[in-house]
Enzyme design. Structure first.
Site, PDB file in Angstrom:
ATOM      1  N   GLU A   1      20.811  14.108  20.845  1.00  0.00           N
ATOM      2  CA  GLU A   1      21.586  14.929  21.783  1.00  0.00           C
ATOM      3  C   GLU A   1      22.179  16.187  21.132  1.00  0.00           C
ATOM      4  O   GLU A   1      23.404  16.353  21.021  1.00  0.00           O
ATOM      5  CB  GLU A   1      22.662  14.081  22.458  1.00  0.00           C
TER       6      GLU A   1
ATOM      7  N   GLU B   1      16.017   7.302  25.106  1.00  0.00           N
ATOM      8  CA  GLU B   1      17.294   6.616  25.357  1.00  0.00           C
ATOM      9  C   GLU B   1      17.703   6.714  26.814  1.00  0.00           C
ATOM     10  O   GLU B   1      17.579   7.760  27.445  1.00  0.00           O
ATOM     11  CB  GLU B   1      18.423   7.206  24.502  1.00  0.00           C
TER      12      GLU B   1
END
Length: 428
Positions: free
Chosen positions: A183, A281
């Site tokens: 991220e 994810e």
């Protein structure tokens, strides 16, 4: 009432054109597999219960017959929010990595991977991701709240990935790939680090790619982005349009938070058809959602949407969380397909566990997605062909009504009934 009559059409009705027509002469992406993350929290939860329940939990995911048939996994390169606390493998300030030591991972995480492999009957392909470089390598001098990698530590940080891969391999763990940064567009109250698209490109092109290529980790795949679908097209474009950077990149990893822009996954494939796409994810946020059917439907809806847009595999987030949705050292509690109810030492199988199984138990590594003509928009569906010749058709009815459909394969047409809010896997 007219809507209800439409949705509850009887299976006795005959149609000239089947609702779904499968054609295995036209194939698309090759599938890698399915799996979940071996976080420290997941591994820790399994040492808090008795041996029998622990074995049952591992078997439920990795046994190819009695479990979900998982073949993939994910680990964090040192700490993440689902570690018991932030940690690194080196002493602070050790840019030469002389103190590099993965002993902490040997306590719970690596043994869990090996136990999973016993039930899987094969090596688990592991994807590894860093949440943050060590604090001294960053401009904010902290592993949390974002910050950026300082230019003078780019080579040292690239060496860190290689050292991690080497040490895990010494423990007989198969590192299939790494992502550059988990991220990279999110500043979090937990371990995080920010890269612009240009910074990620330059780090891969000038440091990480060449360093891995000239090491024993040269066969390990590099994935970029590892974040949400919303801006994955722009992020992938910056890196993959640079041929010097792109030569080192297997493909793009992505998550499902904030949106379900499945078409963005397909756009990346259209722009870079020779690069891979992997879901790295996803989870249901906000703690444990007991007795929720919507959680399972979210998984299936995302899988179908992504697979129809060239995604090659799915890695869920935590394998096992406790009844609080943790432990998580910054209270970022989430759900998992298997909840470990610690004090009664019970396993709770969430709807997501079963919905994932409709794909992972039947779509094997090496399968190809096949062409499908759909004439029924209210049923979400996708089809695959395995290497043994078997064909898998998965369909989900997310409506409030009973319905039915016809599916045609090899010039034979079959009728299938579906209850409201149900999922069906048809095997040929």
């Amino acid at each position: 009432d007219s809507d209800k009559r439409f949705y509850t059409k009887t299976l006795k009705q005959t149609k000239q054109i089947p609702d779904f027509v499968l054609d295995d002469t036209i194939t698309y992406q090759e599938m890698i597999g399915f799996g979940g993350a071996f976080t420290e929290s997941s591994a820790y939860n399994l040492i808090r219960i008795n041996k029998e329940q622990r074995e049952q939990a591992i078997k439920a995911y990795f046994d190819p017959v009695e479990g979900l048939g998982y073949t993939l996994g994910r680990v964090s390169i040192h700490g993440c929010d689902f570690s018991l606390n932030s940690y690194t493998y080196i002493e602070e300030g050790d840019k030469d990595l002389k103190t590099f030591d993965i002993a902490r991972d040997e306590q719970w995480v690596i043994p869990l991977i090996h136990d999973a492999e016993k039930y899987a009957g094969r090596k688990i392909d592991i994807l590894a991701s860093p949440w943050s470089p060590p604090a001294f390598m960053k401009d904010n001098q902290s592993m949390i709240q974002g910050g950026k990698l300082l230019p003078e530590f780019r080579q040292s940080w690239a060496n860190y990935y290689v050292k991690f891969i080497e040490e895990y391999r010494k423990r007989d763990v198969k590192i299939w790939g790494i992502t550059v940064q988990n991220e990279p567009a999110a500043t979090q109250r937990w371990d995080s680090c920010i890269y612009s698209a240009e910074e990620e490109r330059d780090f891969v092109r000038d440091y990480l790619g060449p360093t891995m290529k000239n090491s024993e980790a040269s066969d390990v795949n590099i994935l970029i982005w590892d974040h949400n679908r919303d801006i994955m097209v722009e992020r992938a474009e910056v890196v993959l349009k640079d041929p010097e950077a792109a030569q080192y990149v297997w493909g793009t990893g992505f998550h499902w938070y904030t949106n379900e822009d499945f078409e963005n996954v397909g756009k990346v494939h259209e722009m870079f058809p020779n690069k891979g796409l992997l879901f790295t994810e996803g989870c249901q946020e906000g703690g444990v959602h007991y007795n929720s059917w919507k959680t399972g439907e979210r998984y299936a809806r995302n899988m179908i949407g992504d697979f129809n847009n060239w995604c090659q595999g799915y890695i869920d987030w935590n394998l096992f969380l406790d009844n609080t949705g943790g432990p998580n050292h910054v209270n970022n509690l989430c759900d998992a397909p298997i909840i470990v109810d610690i004090f009664p030492e019970n396993l709770v199988f969430q709807s997501s566990y079963y919905y994932i199984g409709h794909f992972s138990k039947f779509v094997k590594p090496g399968a190809f997605r096949i062409h499908m003509e759909s004439n029924y928009e209210d049923i979400q569906s996708v089809a695959f062909k395995n290497t043994d010749g078997s064909v898998v058709f998965v369909a989900m009815n997310e409506t409030d009504y009973e319905t039915g459909y016809t599916v045609s394969y090899n010039q034979k047409t079959y009728q299938v009934k579906m209850n409201p809010h149900s999922i069906v896997t048809v095997l040929f």
